[in-house]
Design an enzyme around this catalytic site. Structure first.
Site, PDB file in Angstrom:
ATOM      1  N   GLY A   1       2.812   4.746  -3.918  1.00  0.00           N
ATOM      2  CA  GLY A   1       2.497   3.342  -3.684  1.00  0.00           C
ATOM      3  C   GLY A   1       1.995   2.586  -4.885  1.00  0.00           C
ATOM      4  O   GLY A   1       1.790   1.368  -4.806  1.00  0.00           O
ATOM      5  N   TYR A   2       1.780   3.247  -6.016  1.00  0.00           N
ATOM      6  CA  TYR A   2       1.298   2.541  -7.200  1.00  0.00           C
ATOM      7  C   TYR A   2       2.429   1.721  -7.820  1.00  0.00           C
ATOM      8  O   TYR A   2       3.471   2.270  -8.200  1.00  0.00           O
ATOM      9  CB  TYR A   2       0.767   3.522  -8.240  1.00  0.00           C
ATOM     10  CG  TYR A   2      -0.532   4.218  -7.874  1.00  0.00           C
ATOM     11  CD1 TYR A   2      -1.307   3.805  -6.786  1.00  0.00           C
ATOM     12  CD2 TYR A   2      -0.996   5.294  -8.614  1.00  0.00           C
ATOM     13  CE1 TYR A   2      -2.487   4.437  -6.457  1.00  0.00           C
ATOM     14  CE2 TYR A   2      -2.191   5.933  -8.296  1.00  0.00           C
ATOM     15  CZ  TYR A   2      -2.925   5.507  -7.205  1.00  0.00           C
ATOM     16  OH  TYR A   2      -4.097   6.150  -6.886  1.00  0.00           O
ATOM     17  N   ALA A   3       2.190   0.406  -7.917  1.00  0.00           N
ATOM     18  CA  ALA A   3       3.175  -0.506  -8.521  1.00  0.00           C
ATOM     19  C   ALA A   3       4.552  -0.344  -7.877  1.00  0.00           C
ATOM     20  O   ALA A   3       5.582  -0.414  -8.541  1.00  0.00           O
ATOM     21  CB  ALA A   3       3.264  -0.302 -10.029  1.00  0.00           C
TER      22      ALA A   3
END
Length: 323
Positions: free
Chosen positions: A52-54
């Site tokens: 889910g990061y970036a």
């Protein structure tokens, strides 16, 4: 850099982990390369990211650097699944279907055959926990994951997950828990840390610098190039820009002045050496910021400084913790 076992497993990791939450968004690939180079040169091995990061770009950037900056087998690669922002809003889905689909996507973005530590990013009461944990079992059994962990679980959720995985041969044991822990946020000391110790889980603190506030950069305002000035992180940092936090930051800065250290070195050494902690996850927007954190390897706080910081940052306790 000193190596520690991840809980009661045979896996050894560096006692600092490199966090990559800003990679692919506030940190471009050039800066990410410099960060990874500095981390590896300092003896770091544990690198943490998330699907889910970036919107997956953090994993993509890391995947493009693997094999160029460092050999894959020299890193302990950790990622997480279960949280996404594809729609522009935070979506939690820890169903077996979504977790395994996200695992396949993470493997493609990272361009690897297996993840060393795969973590459920957060708890969700909308999915039976047995279903979520069954995805961890399948991931390990299929060879795509080597160890599994949880993240942002409360103490009872942590205990239930770890106990469930131990209850039957063949299930993948929970190796670690990743939780927020710093001088500004010591809530996990009430029950999460004791549960982790009892169950043999390694603890990976995220935001060990109090979302950047413990560096002292916000004592006299908000720098234009800081996370608090970023539209992505303004609210994330803002919760620690209050009176209580300022009192703790002032104490950290006084200790740093007396020891000839930077405030971040004092704050990071404090959490790194707390009982039960395996490796704080240190994130940075730039390589210069990261290099400032890596100097903590040579820092050991005097006991009297540790006790003073314990006192000024002590979390409120009630029944039954104080009994």
């Amino acid at each position: 850099m000193e190596q520690r076992h991840l809980g009661r497993t045979g896996l050894k990791v560096s006692r600092l982990a490199l966090g990559t939450m800003t990679w692919g968004r506030d940190t471009d690939e050039h800066e990410a390369r410099d960060q990874l180079t500095a981390f590896v040169e300092a003896g770091g091995t544990l690198v943490d990211t998330a699907a889910g990061y970036a919107d997956g770009d953090s994993e993509r950037v890391l995947g493009r650097l693997l094999g160029k900056v460092v050999r894959r087998d020299e890193l302990v690669l950790a990622t997480k699944a279960g949280v996404s922002r594809h729609t522009g809003h935070r979506v939690v889905d820890v169903s077996r279907r979504t977790l395994l689909a996200e695992l396949d996507a993470s493997l493609r973005r990272l361009d690897v055959d297996a993840i060393d530590l795969w973590q459920v990013h957060t708890w969700s009461a909308t999915v039976p926990f047995e279903e979520t944990l069954s995805a961890l079992d399948f991931a390990v059994a299929s060879g795509r994951v080597r160890y599994v962990g949880v993240s942002n679980y409360t103490s009872w959720q942590t205990a239930m997950a770890a106990t469930h995985q131990r209850a039957w041969p063949g299930r993948a044991p929970v190796a670690s828990t990743q939780v927020e822990y710093s001088l500004l946020q010591r809530g996990v000391e009430r029950e999460v840390l004791p549960a982790a110790e009892m169950l043999g889980l390694g603890v990976l603190p995220w935001s060990p610098l109090g979302r950047g506030v413990l560096t002292g950069k916000y004592r006299f305002g908000t720098p234009a190039d800081s996370r608090a000035a970023s539209p992505h992180f303004e609210r994330f940092v803002g919760i620690y820009l209050d009176k209580r936090s300022r009192r703790i930051v002032d104490a950290v800065c006084r200790a740093a002045d007396g020891l000839g250290l930077a405030p971040l070195e004092v704050a990071l050494a404090w959490v790194r050496d707390r009982p039960g902690v395996t490796a704080p996850v240190v994130g940075a927007r730039t390589s210069a910021q990261l290099r400032g954190s890596l100097t903590v390897e040579d820092v050991e706080l005097p006991p009297e400084i540790t006790l003073a910081l314990d006192d000024v940052s002590a979390p409120p306790l009630g029944h039954p913790e104080q009994d």
